[in-house]
Enzyme design. Structure first.
Site, PDB file in Angstrom:
ATOM      1  N   CYS A   1       0.790  -1.213   0.000  1.00 41.94           N
ATOM      2  CA  CYS A   1       0.000   0.000   0.000  1.00 41.94           C
ATOM      3  C   CYS A   1       0.823   1.265   0.000  1.00 41.94           C
ATOM      4  O   CYS A   1       2.011   1.273   0.318  1.00 41.94           O
ATOM      5  CB  CYS A   1      -0.878   0.072   1.249  1.00 41.94           C
TER       6      CYS A   1
ATOM      7  N   GLY B   1       1.071   0.090  -5.028  1.00 40.26           N
ATOM      8  CA  GLY B   1      -0.185  -0.668  -5.021  1.00 40.26           C
ATOM      9  C   GLY B   1      -0.977  -0.336  -6.256  1.00 40.26           C
ATOM     10  O   GLY B   1      -1.350   0.812  -6.459  1.00 40.26           O
TER      11      GLY B   1
ATOM     12  N   ASN C   1      -0.982   1.383   5.668  1.00 43.21           N
ATOM     13  CA  ASN C   1       0.049   0.645   4.954  1.00 43.21           C
ATOM     14  C   ASN C   1       0.770  -0.200   6.001  1.00 43.21           C
ATOM     15  O   ASN C   1       1.265   0.330   6.990  1.00 43.21           O
ATOM     16  CB  ASN C   1       1.026   1.644   4.294  1.00 43.21           C
ATOM     17  N   GLY C   2       0.766  -1.496   5.773  1.00 42.94           N
ATOM     18  CA  GLY C   2       1.438  -2.374   6.723  1.00 42.94           C
ATOM     19  C   GLY C   2       0.649  -3.638   6.942  1.00 42.94           C
ATOM     20  O   GLY C   2      -0.205  -3.996   6.122  1.00 42.94           O
TER      21      GLY C   2
ATOM     22  N   TYR D   1      14.259  -2.191  -3.114  1.00 48.80           N
ATOM     23  CA  TYR D   1      13.372  -2.364  -4.256  1.00 48.80           C
ATOM     24  C   TYR D   1      12.102  -1.510  -4.262  1.00 48.80           C
ATOM     25  O   TYR D   1      11.757  -0.921  -5.268  1.00 48.80           O
ATOM     26  CB  TYR D   1      12.990  -3.844  -4.395  1.00 48.80           C
TER      27      TYR D   1
HETATM   28  N1  LIG Z   1      10.998   5.469 -12.644  1.00 52.61           N
HETATM   29  C1  LIG Z   1      11.606   4.602 -11.893  1.00 52.61           C
HETATM   30  N2  LIG Z   1      12.890   4.380 -12.050  1.00 52.61           N
HETATM   31  C2  LIG Z   1      13.500   3.462 -11.299  1.00 52.61           C
HETATM   32  N3  LIG Z   1      12.879   2.757 -10.389  1.00 52.61           N
HETATM   33  C3  LIG Z   1      11.594   2.970 -10.233  1.00 52.61           C
HETATM   34  C4  LIG Z   1      10.899   3.886 -10.973  1.00 52.61           C
HETATM   35  N4  LIG Z   1       9.624   3.866 -10.619  1.00 52.61           N
HETATM   36  C5  LIG Z   1       9.544   2.964  -9.673  1.00 52.61           C
HETATM   37  N5  LIG Z   1      10.757   2.427  -9.451  1.00 52.61           N
HETATM   38  C6  LIG Z   1      11.100   1.430  -8.496  1.00 52.61           C
HETATM   39  O1  LIG Z   1      11.385   0.252  -9.151  1.00 52.61           O
HETATM   40  C7  LIG Z   1      10.458  -0.715  -8.820  1.00 52.61           C
HETATM   41  C8  LIG Z   1      10.017  -1.338 -10.083  1.00 52.61           C
HETATM   42  O2  LIG Z   1      11.153  -1.920 -10.645  1.00 52.61           O
HETATM   43  P1  LIG Z   1      11.201  -2.452 -12.096  1.00 52.61           P
HETATM   44  O3  LIG Z   1      12.443  -3.208 -12.231  1.00 52.61           O
HETATM   45  O4  LIG Z   1      11.012  -1.278 -13.016  1.00 52.61           O
HETATM   46  O5  LIG Z   1       9.980  -3.373 -12.258  1.00 52.61           O
HETATM   47  P2  LIG Z   1       9.817  -4.823 -11.629  1.00 52.61           P
HETATM   48  O6  LIG Z   1       8.807  -4.638 -10.550  1.00 52.61           O
HETATM   49  O7  LIG Z   1       9.321  -5.576 -12.777  1.00 52.61           O
HETATM   50  O8  LIG Z   1      11.148  -5.241 -11.149  1.00 52.61           O
HETATM   51  C9  LIG Z   1       9.352  -0.030  -8.101  1.00 52.61           C
HETATM   52  O9  LIG Z   1       8.832  -0.797  -7.096  1.00 52.61           O
HETATM   53  C10 LIG Z   1       9.998   1.206  -7.586  1.00 52.61           C
HETATM   54  O10 LIG Z   1      10.553   1.077  -6.336  1.00 52.61           O
HETATM   55 MG   LIG Z   2      13.035  -4.984 -11.425  1.00 54.26          MG
END
Ligand SMILES: Nc1ncnc2c1ncn2[C@@H]1O[C@H](COP(=O)(O)OP(=O)(O)O)[C@@H](O)[C@H]1O
Ligand SMILES: [Mg+2]
Ligand SMILES: Nc1ncnc2c1ncn2[C@@H]1O[C@H](COP(=O)(O)OP(=O)(O)O)[C@@H](O)[C@H]1O
Ligand SMILES: Nc1ncnc2c1ncn2[C@@H]1O[C@H](COP(=O)(O)OP(=O)(O)O)[C@@H](O)[C@H]1O
Ligand SMILES: Nc1ncnc2c1ncn2[C@@H]1O[C@H](COP(=O)(O)OP(=O)(O)O)[C@@H](O)[C@H]1O
Ligand code: SF4
Ligand code: SF4
Ligand code: SF4
Ligand code: SF4
Ligand SMILES: [Mg+2]
Ligand SMILES: [Mg+2]
Ligand SMILES: [Mg+2]
Lengths: 462, 462, 462, 462
Positions: free
Chosen positions: D9, D35, D110-111, D251
């Site tokens: 979330c 989310g 969120n949590g 991530y």
């Molecule tokens: N514009 C962005 N550039 C880099 N990282 C992003 C961006 N938007 C979101 N993210 C981060 O990257 C994650 C998504 O990673 P990505 O590798 O693009 O997709 P996947 O979820 O398929 O690994 C998101 O959860 C967020 O934390």
């Molecule tokens: Mg990725």
């Protein structure tokens, strides 16, 4: 599967009203029953480009406030279309708008050309390309390929080549045109708004718009509407007879509409009266298959003295998509639409009246429902003669062999639908009720006498 | 703005059928007229979790084949809801499903609790939280807070605290329950499928499902359905009288439904007959405001001898969203729904019959339409007494002051609606037609005698 | 308002694969960036009728499982379209399918004909009617009006009359055809599936389908695919030079695509390297405007030694409809797309690299964002020369006067975008990076040297 | 099937801004990645009723201009929700709004509460009914059942009973409240608009709104916002340590967000640098799995000197519904998202960096793609330690046995994903990069040391 006779279209046009598209919208709503698969409106200011919107579904589904408000201008034409599933409904939706050597044109038509296959092949040889299976496209190609000087001469030349049933509304963004075939097969009505003039397929649309009835467009006549009013041009020579679709009286048109010189209600009621006069069944009650059966049944009751009752109730929500539950609860078919009132039927000798029997399956189910309610006898009466032939003049009909009356005797039909007795209206009775002779009406679906000869391909087209 | 009296709900429940949710779907379709704003179904296999789907719109819009096929299980309950705009329609949509200390429960109800405001405040003091303005939520909280041992005792205790009108269907995923208030205000019918048992608000749903009628659930009775059949429990003490909603006969129910011991059609027709007996107007024709006016008008005609005609045609597409074109073509209001047939009306002395006059605006427009068609005289007759009070028992009504009959004399109303004469059915005539006395029916909206006293807040709730 | 240069289309065709339309769908998805306003697919079995579906929106919105599964057959062609708002998006959507004297034809094209206005007027004189403002319709009319014997001769005759940029895929339901203009302005690639052959606008589509790259279709070449494989016909005479759109390398194509003899990535990176070689700015960090700026920025960084950082983050959900909140929170524009990373920028001398400056408004906002994060200096570098002219070869561009570089000096642009310094790539640097000279590429938008002369109306068409 | 770790979330709240709901909308858009299954906003004027709208899909799909404009008032809270399919997504959508004894309350969180199963059973014993499987409902019941005098005392009492991870925003229509669990597991940021105050899950939302960063809400702190500003209440005792979710750095969070005292970008880059320091593989090129892999790969490249290249291109349209064509073209999986650039990879020794390996299937496909492009060697590096345990603190994770690292050795994983070598970041390297020790972070999914003990049912809840 086509389960009955369905009118293929309704058309409307408005000239000289600041809310032209709104009025067309109301018209399409008023004769929604003439075509429920798609709807479209094109509008413009005089001399300017068309804006248009077309979509699948009922008028009220295709247009919302936003879409309607985008259709600006004092000129508008519109169209409702019935179409059997599987065809490219949206591509074929009208009005059909083009640009060509003379400028712009938008057209909507109700009817069917019986030589369009032939015309189309001829046009293709001249390089024409076709995107639809639509007569409108053929007409527009004919207009565009025609070399006459004035637009009126072009139309004269084009329509003299065309054979079939048509009531057409059209605009070149300067004027609005209304045209009816020389036999006057389909209706087309001229009306007058406080501001501007209108053309509509059925007069009930005039009532909803608050327009007054001027007159029916004549067979073979071209009406040209512009800022100065309307002009009448006898575009095509007309024979002595007409061929008004008598089924419009029997079933298609709304009872509150006026056409072919009569109120539909009055004809429909007279059909019932005449049916009664030709009949002498003893019964406790006469009930209609609603809604189309109500008016003839009233006539029958008044003439025969058999008490009229609403023995079958028509669900108000019929016509909306309905998921037929599968497996065990199949085959309830007509119940979704109609439900009997037990207290009216139980223990009674019942006459039930409908406007036609097409395949017989619906009548069979209706009679079963009535019997299940405890009717002592069930007598089916039809306020028209047997339908034995398909229509090629703008009505979607089952094929010849699907029409139960085409290849079954009265007694075979009676047995199939499980009625105690079955009786149709006589041909004479039908014509008499409609206040005209065979020379005034098309009755081909009842007798096979097609007033306009058609080429072999005509039933292949949509 | 509420423009009339609207039933608030219809409910259905099926136990022991492999296509339970399909049958509930059919029921909701059959009494779609009882509530058109939202629909919902919850289903389960015995002892398992509920699956449910609820949405805004008509039953046929809320459910498609996919959604319906996901509602698996041999138990299902469903609900149609009428609701005035602006409220949280979806949140309030039923069935209402919960988990609580005893397990699972899903409930749908038709009616209105007059002490729910009070019960709600009391429950809040005990820590209850409310997500809706819905009586179902109050009932479920009462059940969850109740400390009795057996579920039946819980229900007895809960329903003895609850006051108002209610016909409830419910399932704990093991059994299906049906419950009706001690005065039997709203209808609830028990039926039998080839496989399984059903409970429905209106008997017309039984016909559509192919179920047979067993009997009406009794006032104060709890029906418990499980694998062994159904059990009847006299849960609540009942007084000598009942208070069946007489408006169900007059307007809400479909004519083909059976309830409170009669066919709706028969009562409705008798209302028309009695009206005729109380009247002696000379007229050329009597016409109904369709569809609800048809049956009483038939009665009137048969009794009085004034010929019945379908002088007003009801558009088949009424009820679908319709954009009212703005600016110049405003105010056509009722025309969208009804259109007169000129040939029936012109030059005639017309009696027009409807079931009720609520605000008077609709009647006024209808009479104007009839006059514009050239009627010589227009006499309005109502097949019920004047509606002078709002309903607090599950019907959406205008407020007291919006009811024209609340604060206007007969003559004032007549003047407002521009009728030549106006006449209502007498109270005695109404009870006589319904084959019962005042002790059998609720007629509060006609006389202000509310059979269940209500607290001051009850009209504040939805 | 057009805010940049937008490719107008992508096309794809598959012959001889039992899942032809699925493969076309994948192709359209792979080069969705070439056109995001509408998408369409037409398919057929050899010798049979087309089924087709076209709609507004992204490929994934236009097609769902049901619609895709209805597009049966071993032949399919498809199209993505970019189109500025206000035009009849759906009418103009491709593929464009017709019936005509020779039979059936379905066509999709990427590019723009510069003499289509003229051809259209000429066709109209011959009676042609136009429903769209689309070059495809002009092509189909030309084909239909052409009198040559064999279809190949027809095509030769037609395409020798047509001037402009075009990569076309087409099927007569028997064979699939691919055609590229004599200068090879737009890309078109031939690939091979395990089963069948394909034609696509960008090679990245081959990767997604699992097809292998065969070769680029040659300028002026017609590829004819049927059951026996593919045949190459040198339909049109080709001049010594070509005019590959150099902007495809700079911006339009995906970096993972191969075209005009190179990987887009490699050219794009070399553009960055060359830009660095022409520059000697001292800076702490070089950041791209993602995503298109990433590859040239990497090249710049590697060549210059200035560290590469992702100083601007591109929101993953860009491109979906987004409601710009009104009133007080207006004007955040580019923030919806990009957000700076403060820790990379604060206190630094920043070089920021994009592929082009069109109106300057976006660059201005980006620089403001970077300054607001505390950058000490902001140096804008563009990995291409200034764009000073519109494109008439299938790219939607702002008008000449809207291009900031058309009528402003370097210093005026710098001042407007508020950069400390601004530098573009030289023309020589651009050609050198693309591994070809001016004789190999179209670079009209950078220097005004249009390789195909156009008539005055061409920019009036869509 | 859960194919990775997904944040459950994102929450946002605005107080005292005339466009409160617009600002919440922007926030939800900014952290849409937290989310993507449902979104909701509730708004009100101080002291008045809530208006709310919740729906399935992305923020930009759930809200349109009309819906947003109906969410009036100077107070608003909102919520993005990730949720695996099959659950009652809409029922569970937040914010969750109630009426209860104290008045109104709307809450979004969120949590995940690890003792909610237990609390729920206890509440059910007190008569509580549950409509969802949502922790918000448990919290609201706890608040409603609590008997303390002041609302602050109620919250103190309630939150001292609750165990788990939570960052909560809430409004009673008078004030806005923000609350974070005593270990600070999930982020929550306080910001300031020109007009009013805001609380958001990620600071990138502040940038989009044009709000300034005030500070992070402290572990165990309650922030109360009203017309006078904000007040801080140390609601819960906090231990010496914290347990910030280290996966937010690795991530979940956007690189441009600031949380737990650092910019996510900086930590993520340092993870890459440290990974390089722990590694000494010789390679020609290091490429990220975009987008999440880009920043650590940049760090790796800068530290190791191996050149960074964009060897894999991420399709811009990922995330939209996509129909996987059936039959022969199955199993292209990851290709829809990523495509390699042949010219970067061919003949090279390639290091490819991602943030994590969950099941191994994606990595396996990526490596196959890279090899198919002609890579000489493929070395997989992960910028975090192996994920061996599921998360119970608000992250959707596969079950323990689905995590490949849970029951496979490094070499087994390497073999499965077909890498030449595979290396993860060390635990020490991870903590060092995040600038804190184990006592500062939760790292349970990497080492099984769960900072908050959970009851056995917690993973059964959604
Ligand atoms: N514009 C962005 N550039 C880099 N990282 C992003 C961006 N938007 C979101 N993210 C981060 O990257 C994650 C998504 O990673 P990505 O590798 O693009 O997709 P996947 O979820 O398929 O690994 C998101 O959860 C967020 O934390
Ligand atoms: Mg990725
Ligand atoms: N309100 C109406 N009352 C009576 N007939 C109507 C009405 N509206 C349309 N009609 C006519 O009745 C036909 C529809 O008849 P009906 O029996 O109701 O349905 P069905 O098509 O199932 O027979 C329409 O084609 C139209 O001519
Ligand atoms: N098919 C029907 N025929 C007659 N009455 C019906 C039918 N379907 C529903 N009804 C009853 O008539 C009421 C609707 O009456 P009607 O006059 O058609 O519309 P309105 O609500 O505008 O008065 C419904 O509430 C229902 O009780
Ligand atoms: N995944 C990708 N990575 C890099 N460039 C891409 C990608 N997908 C498309 N492109 C190219 O970048 C262009 C889009 O550039 P981008 O900067 O992301 O957006 P914008 O159009 O706003 O500049 C596309 O036209 C295409 O050529
Ligand atoms: S055949 Fe003639 S009468 Fe019959 S439907 Fe057609 S036009 Fe009407
Ligand atoms: S007040 Fe009584 S009679 Fe009137 S609608 Fe309500 S329940 Fe029916
Ligand atoms: S003018 Fe030439 S280089 Fe520029 S976009 Fe058009 S075709 Fe490409
Ligand atoms: S287990 Fe801890 S570190 Fe891992 S995702 Fe959950 S909260 Fe974050
Ligand atoms: Mg009928
Ligand atoms: Mg009525
Ligand atoms: Mg860009």
């Amino acid at each position: 599967m086509i389960d009955g006779f369905h009118d293929e279209c309704g058309v409307a046009a408005v000239y000289g009203n600041s809310e032209a598209s709104n009025h067309v919208y109301l018209s399409l709503y008023a004769f929604q029953h003439r075509g429920q698969e798609s709807a479209g409106i094109a509008s413009c200011f005089p001399g300017e480009r068309f804006t248009s919107h077309r979509g699948r579904g009922l008028v009220s589904e295709v247009f919302d406030e936003k879409k309607l408000s985008e259709l600006k201008g004092s000129i508008a034409i519109g169209h409702n279309r019935y179409s059997t599933s599987g065809k490219a409904i949206l591509e074929n939706a009208q009005p059909f708008s083009i640009e060509y050597a003379r400028g712009r044109l938008s057209l909507a038509h109700n009817g069917n050309l019986v030589n369009s296959h032939h015309l189309r092949r001829e046009l293709e040889q001249k390089g024409a390309i076709f995107r639809t299976t639509n007569d409108s496209e053929v007409l527009l190609h004919l207009i565009a390929h025609n070399r006459h000087d004035t637009f009126i001469d072009v139309l004269k030349s084009v329509f003299s080549r065309v054979r079939g049933a048509y009531s057409i509304v059209m605009t070149d963004s300067e004027r609005v045109y209304g045209m009816r075939d020389p036999l006057g097969i389909r209706p087309l009505i001229l009306g007058e708004l406080e501001e501007g003039l209108v053309l509509v397929s059925e007069s009930c649309a005039l009532d909803l718009m608050g327009a007054s009835f001027v007159r029916e467009v004549n067979p073979g006549e071209l009406i040209v509407i512009d800022g100065k009013g309307y002009e009448s041009i006898e575009l095509l020579p007309v024979p002595g007879n007409t061929a008004h679709c008598i089924f419009e009286f029997i079933y298609f048109a709304r009872p509150d509409s006026y056409q072919f010189g009569s109120y539909v209600h009055d004809v429909r009621k007279e059909l019932g009266r005449t049916l009664a006069r030709e009949d002498s069944t003893e019964a406790d009650v006469v009930i209609p298959v609603p809604d189309s059966g109500i008016v003839p049944t009233l006539g029958y009751s008044q003439e025969s003295g058999v008490p009229f009752e609403m023995g079958l109730i028509r669900n108000h929500y019929v016509g909306r998509t309905f998921i037929e539950p599968r497996q065990s609860i199949r085959h309830f078919g007509v119940k979704i639409k109609l439900n009997p009132v037990r207290s009216i039927i139980e223990g009674k000798r019942v006459i039930v009246i409908d406007d036609s029997i097409v395949r017989g399956t619906t009548s069979r189910k209706i009679i079963k429902m009535i019997r299940d309610c405890g009717a002592k006898e069930v007598h089916m009466r039809i306020a028209a003669p047997p339908t034995i032939c398909p229509c090629f003049y703008g009505v979607d009909t089952p094929t010849r062999t699907e029409l139960i009356a085409h290849n079954h005797t009265l007694d075979q039909i009676r047995t199939y639908i499980t009625a105690d007795t079955l009786q149709y209206l006589s041909h004479e009775g039908m014509f008499a009720s409609a206040k005209g002779g065979k020379e005034m009406f098309c009755s081909a679906c009842f007798d096979g006498d097609y007033p306009v000869p058609f080429d072999e391909h005509c039933h292949m087209q949509d």
